[in-house]
Design a protein around this motif. Structure first.
Motif, PDB file in Angstrom:
ATOM      1  N   PRO A  97      37.708  37.318  51.776  1.00  0.00           N
ATOM      2  CA  PRO A  97      38.829  36.706  52.431  1.00  0.00           C
ATOM      3  C   PRO A  97      40.011  37.592  52.712  1.00  0.00           C
ATOM      4  N   PHE A  98      39.894  38.942  52.445  1.00  0.00           N
ATOM      5  CA  PHE A  98      40.971  39.838  52.814  1.00  0.00           C
ATOM      6  C   PHE A  98      40.391  41.187  53.471  1.00  0.00           C
ATOM      7  N   ARG A  99      41.205  41.763  54.436  1.00  0.00           N
ATOM      8  CA  ARG A  99      40.841  43.002  54.827  1.00  0.00           C
ATOM      9  C   ARG A  99      40.556  44.319  53.723  1.00  0.00           C
ATOM     10  N   THR A 100      39.784  45.114  54.092  1.00  0.00           N
ATOM     11  CA  THR A 100      39.447  46.231  53.294  1.00  0.00           C
ATOM     12  C   THR A 100      38.901  47.377  54.244  1.00  0.00           C
ATOM     13  N   ASP A 101      39.039  48.811  53.484  1.00  0.00           N
ATOM     14  CA  ASP A 101      38.674  49.848  54.352  1.00  0.00           C
ATOM     15  C   ASP A 101      37.019  50.028  54.071  1.00  0.00           C
ATOM     16  N   VAL A 102      36.309  50.373  54.963  1.00  0.00           N
ATOM     17  CA  VAL A 102      34.851  50.518  54.648  1.00  0.00           C
ATOM     18  C   VAL A 102      34.760  51.999  55.107  1.00  0.00           C
ATOM     19  N   ALA A 103      34.975  52.824  54.197  1.00  0.00           N
ATOM     20  CA  ALA A 103      35.182  54.429  54.227  1.00  0.00           C
ATOM     21  C   ALA A 103      33.577  55.045  54.428  1.00  0.00           C
ATOM     22  N   ALA A 104      34.043  56.104  54.816  1.00  0.00           N
ATOM     23  CA  ALA A 104      32.483  57.053  55.362  1.00  0.00           C
ATOM     24  C   ALA A 104      32.387  57.596  53.966  1.00  0.00           C
ATOM     25  N   LYS A 105      30.972  57.734  53.480  1.00  0.00           N
ATOM     26  CA  LYS A 105      30.191  58.237  52.392  1.00  0.00           C
ATOM     27  C   LYS A 105      31.012  57.738  51.027  1.00  0.00           C
ATOM     28  N   GLN A 106      31.046  56.408  51.106  1.00  0.00           N
ATOM     29  CA  GLN A 106      31.465  55.549  49.843  1.00  0.00           C
ATOM     30  C   GLN A 106      30.789  54.447  49.625  1.00  0.00           C
ATOM     31  N   GLN A 107      30.904  54.235  48.253  1.00  0.00           N
ATOM     32  CA  GLN A 107      30.584  53.005  47.690  1.00  0.00           C
ATOM     33  C   GLN A 107      31.468  52.165  47.188  1.00  0.00           C
ATOM     34  N   LYS A 108      31.697  50.885  47.462  1.00  0.00           N
ATOM     35  CA  LYS A 108      32.880  50.140  46.646  1.00  0.00           C
ATOM     36  C   LYS A 108      32.324  48.774  46.293  1.00  0.00           C
ATOM     37  N   GLN A 109      33.130  48.185  45.507  1.00  0.00           N
ATOM     38  CA  GLN A 109      32.762  46.809  44.665  1.00  0.00           C
ATOM     39  C   GLN A 109      33.826  45.716  45.057  1.00  0.00           C
ATOM     40  N   PRO A 147      43.288  45.246  36.355  1.00  0.00           N
ATOM     41  CA  PRO A 147      43.338  46.723  36.612  1.00  0.00           C
ATOM     42  C   PRO A 147      41.996  47.502  35.834  1.00  0.00           C
ATOM     43  N   GLU A 148      41.511  48.548  36.175  1.00  0.00           N
ATOM     44  CA  GLU A 148      40.693  49.480  35.432  1.00  0.00           C
ATOM     45  C   GLU A 148      39.280  48.734  35.401  1.00  0.00           C
ATOM     46  N   LEU A 149      38.588  48.334  36.504  1.00  0.00           N
ATOM     47  CA  LEU A 149      37.469  47.454  36.454  1.00  0.00           C
ATOM     48  C   LEU A 149      36.338  48.388  36.530  1.00  0.00           C
ATOM     49  N   SER A 150      35.379  48.186  35.979  1.00  0.00           N
ATOM     50  CA  SER A 150      33.846  49.091  36.177  1.00  0.00           C
ATOM     51  C   SER A 150      32.925  48.073  36.151  1.00  0.00           C
ATOM     52  N   MET A 151      31.403  48.290  36.508  1.00  0.00           N
ATOM     53  CA  MET A 151      30.450  47.318  36.419  1.00  0.00           C
ATOM     54  C   MET A 151      30.239  46.493  35.140  1.00  0.00           C
ATOM     55  N   TYR A 152      30.322  47.329  33.890  1.00  0.00           N
ATOM     56  CA  TYR A 152      30.322  46.837  32.523  1.00  0.00           C
ATOM     57  C   TYR A 152      31.719  46.761  31.866  1.00  0.00           C
ATOM     58  N   GLY A 180      30.023  34.005  29.907  1.00  0.00           N
ATOM     59  CA  GLY A 180      31.040  34.237  31.121  1.00  0.00           C
ATOM     60  C   GLY A 180      30.312  35.149  32.057  1.00  0.00           C
ATOM     61  N   ILE A 181      30.167  34.532  33.203  1.00  0.00           N
ATOM     62  CA  ILE A 181      29.505  35.557  34.296  1.00  0.00           C
ATOM     63  C   ILE A 181      30.504  35.944  35.377  1.00  0.00           C
ATOM     64  N   THR A 182      30.266  37.405  35.593  1.00  0.00           N
ATOM     65  CA  THR A 182      31.136  37.960  36.892  1.00  0.00           C
ATOM     66  C   THR A 182      30.157  38.422  37.799  1.00  0.00           C
ATOM     67  N   GLY A 183      30.288  38.305  39.011  1.00  0.00           N
ATOM     68  CA  GLY A 183      29.188  39.031  40.091  1.00  0.00           C
ATOM     69  C   GLY A 183      30.009  39.835  40.983  1.00  0.00           C
ATOM     70  N   TRP A 184      29.357  41.106  41.465  1.00  0.00           N
ATOM     71  CA  TRP A 184      29.915  41.931  42.174  1.00  0.00           C
ATOM     72  C   TRP A 184      29.099  42.397  43.267  1.00  0.00           C
ATOM     73  N   ILE A 185      29.656  42.478  44.478  1.00  0.00           N
ATOM     74  CA  ILE A 185      28.971  43.129  45.592  1.00  0.00           C
ATOM     75  C   ILE A 185      29.167  44.320  45.667  1.00  0.00           C
ATOM     76  N   THR A 186      28.341  45.188  45.843  1.00  0.00           N
ATOM     77  CA  THR A 186      28.421  47.054  46.166  1.00  0.00           C
ATOM     78  C   THR A 186      27.902  47.175  47.602  1.00  0.00           C
ATOM     79  N   VAL A 187      28.919  47.711  48.291  1.00  0.00           N
ATOM     80  CA  VAL A 187      28.666  47.959  49.976  1.00  0.00           C
ATOM     81  C   VAL A 187      28.872  49.555  49.963  1.00  0.00           C
ATOM     82  N   ALA A 188      27.764  49.813  50.730  1.00  0.00           N
ATOM     83  CA  ALA A 188      27.796  51.179  51.048  1.00  0.00           C
ATOM     84  C   ALA A 188      27.520  51.854  52.503  1.00  0.00           C
TER      85      ALA A 188
END
Length: 536
Positions: free
Chosen positions: A358-370, A325-330, A234-242
């Protein structure tokens, strides 16, 4: 003091530095009118990976990728020439790349205003100018105001001259603050792009501002879990943007670009100059006057098993469907619960790949998100052991490598372009989820082989012995493979030379030949072969 610490100091000193009478200064008759654009109607942020980083972590101080940003704004232009100030652009904006569409008379000139409003910036801008000091008597509570001239600062302390003489700010022993008559026109609370434009009449126009900006980056990461059937993952992939800059983009259309993009390196562009204010006095007081140094507050972060982890300062926000809910990288998330409608959509961009949220999101200052990249429930793989035959060494047994091999094919459970990134591989033993290995993988196209070397085996060992005849024309190789595991082991031998004859099933990749053999459980396999004489 770091830039981050300086900004925190600035936030804490807003109550100290009074910005009284923030008014636009009177302008001369021949100077252009100033138009401030502060609101963004719509924005799209497309992030390109750092050109010299195919895998590995993102630089947390100043990400080394860049972004293409498209903003839509509405402004009111007066008749004649006007200076339009686009406030709130990205901190790493490259002014030479800025293109503005929708202006009736075009652009006469453009400038990036790098000086940010800050305590240090205000002091620097007001050097040799008049300010007001407000001091409060601790005993009576009375406030005394007096005029002063700023003589030096902000580095190494601030010196002021009053009617009573020269002194260092903050060294009187009384609570005090400085008030300024206004904000200098070259200081802005946000990074700003200024353009000089002309209009033949007053009008409201909608403009599109396009530009490249440094200080952004993104990376891919994958989590692979062995399924109970023993033959699939089972494989999940994530994009981390900074976003490493000081500007946030709310409700943005977010895209990332995969692939190697050729980009010429220009002049170094650092973060905007938001200087802190440093007050330095003689050590007249005692250590108990000031609070003790302490570690940053511990931020409770919900762990994957219901526990908590320590978090210091840098925040990573995980964006996922509300049902997860409560997702983390691992975190041990069942991939089947991720809504496919929330996965990034793959599109072609020439020879590059674009992944669109496919949805709008906030690209916040000084932040990383997945954000979610992929979710595959049953990906077929082969469990192999590897042995390199080209180096006989001293004839000792050595550990075979452990490899997981997949094919990026739809029939095998994948079948989409996979950006380079880190892959963490887990297995579940007696109900406990354990990490087997973490390995980097390059960009993988559809139908390409994916080999993940996850370590060495303690149960599958091999020994290589090589002999040469007296004339030096014939090389004999003997390979012994032992398997003390309770299951059959499939071993792939890598031979950096050709054999005579070539074994059935061997294949050539590049300059090496690869030959797969099977070693029974709790047994040994002895192989003997002859290296082909390349001089024939």
């Amino acid at each position: 003091m770091s830039r981050a610490a300086g900004r925190e100091r600035f936030a804490g000193m807003l109550a100290v530095v009074t910005l009284a009478g923030i008014l636009s200064p009177a302008r001369a008759d021949d100077s252009p009118a100033v138009v401030r654009s502060t609101a963004i109607d719509d924005v799209a942020v497309t992030i390109y990976r750092a050109p010299n980083r195919s895998s590995g972590g993102i630089d947390p101080d100043w990400p080394e990728g860049f972004a293409f940003i498209s903003e839509t704004r509405t402004i009111r232009l007066p008749a004649g020439t006007a200076a339009v100030r686009f406030e709130g652009v990205a901190e790493g904006l490259l002014p030479e790349t800025a293109v503005i569409g929708g202006l009736p008379g075009g652009v006469i000139e453009k400038n990036r205003d790098a000086r940010l409003l800050s305590p240090g910036g205000l002091v620097d801008a007001y050097l040799k100018r008049r300010v007001t000091l407000q001091r409060t008597d601790r005993a009576t509570g009375k406030v005394r105001r007096q005029d002063a001239i700023l003589q030096a600062g902000p580095d190494g302390g601030v010196l002021v001259r009053t009617a009573e003489g020269y002194e260092a700010l903050g060294c009187s022993g009384l609570p005090e603050r400085m008030s300024y008559g206004g904000v200098p026109k070259d200081l802005s609370a946000k990074p700003t792009l200024s353009v000089l434009v002309a209009s033949d009449r007053p009008q409201t126009v909608t403009v599109q501002l396009l530009y490249l900006a440094e200080g952004f980056d993104w990376a891919a990461s994958y989590v692979a879990d062995h399924r109970p059937d023993g033959g699939t993952l089972g494989i999940t992939g994530w994009i981390t943007v900074a976003n490493g800059g000081a500007t946030s983009f709310s409700g943005a259309q977010l895209n990332v670009i995969a692939g190697r993009l050729e980009k010429q390196r220009g002049a170094e562009l650092s973060e905007s100059d938001a200087e802190p204010l440093r007050l330095t006095c003689w050590p007249m007081d005692i250590t108990s006057t000031h609070p003790l140094w302490a570690l940053p507050d511990v931020v409770p972060v919900r762990g994957s098993q219901g526990g908590y982890q320590r978090g210091y300062g840098d925040e990573i926000l995980v964006m996922a469907p509300p049902r997860v809910p409560e997702l983390s990288m691992y975190s041990p998330v069942a991939v089947s619960v991720i809504n496919p409608e929330h996965l990034a959509k793959q599109e072609d961009l020439g020879d590059l790949k674009q992944y669109r949220l496919p949805f709008r999101t906030d690209v916040a200052a000084k932040q990383q998100k997945q954000v979610a990249l992929l979710a595959r429930d049953r990906v077929v793989y082969d469990h192999l052991y590897t042995a390199y035959v080209g180096n006989p060494g001293r004839g000792d047994f050595r550990a075979a490598g452990v490899m997981m091999r997949m094919w990026n094919r739809k029939a095998d459970g994948l079948g989409l372009a996979l950006p380079a990134g880190e892959v963490a591989i887990f297995d579940t033993v007696r109900g406990d989820r354990l990490l087997l290995g973490e390995v980097a993988t390059a960009d993988k196209a559809v139908d390409e082989r994916i080999d993940l070397g996850i370590g060495e085996s303690s149960g599958v060992l091999y020994r290589v012995v090589q002999t040469t005849d007296r004339d030096g024309k014939r090389r004999d190789w003997q390979v012994t493979i032992s398997n003390d595991r309770p299951a059959e082991a499939e071993v792939e031998l890598e031979l950096p030379f050709a054999l005579d004859p070539v074994p059935e099933g061997a294949e050539q990749r590049g300059r090496s030949w690869f030959w797969r053999v099977r070693v029974p459980a709790n047994d040994r396999l002895a192989l003997a072969f002859v290296e082909k004489d390349v001089r024939d």
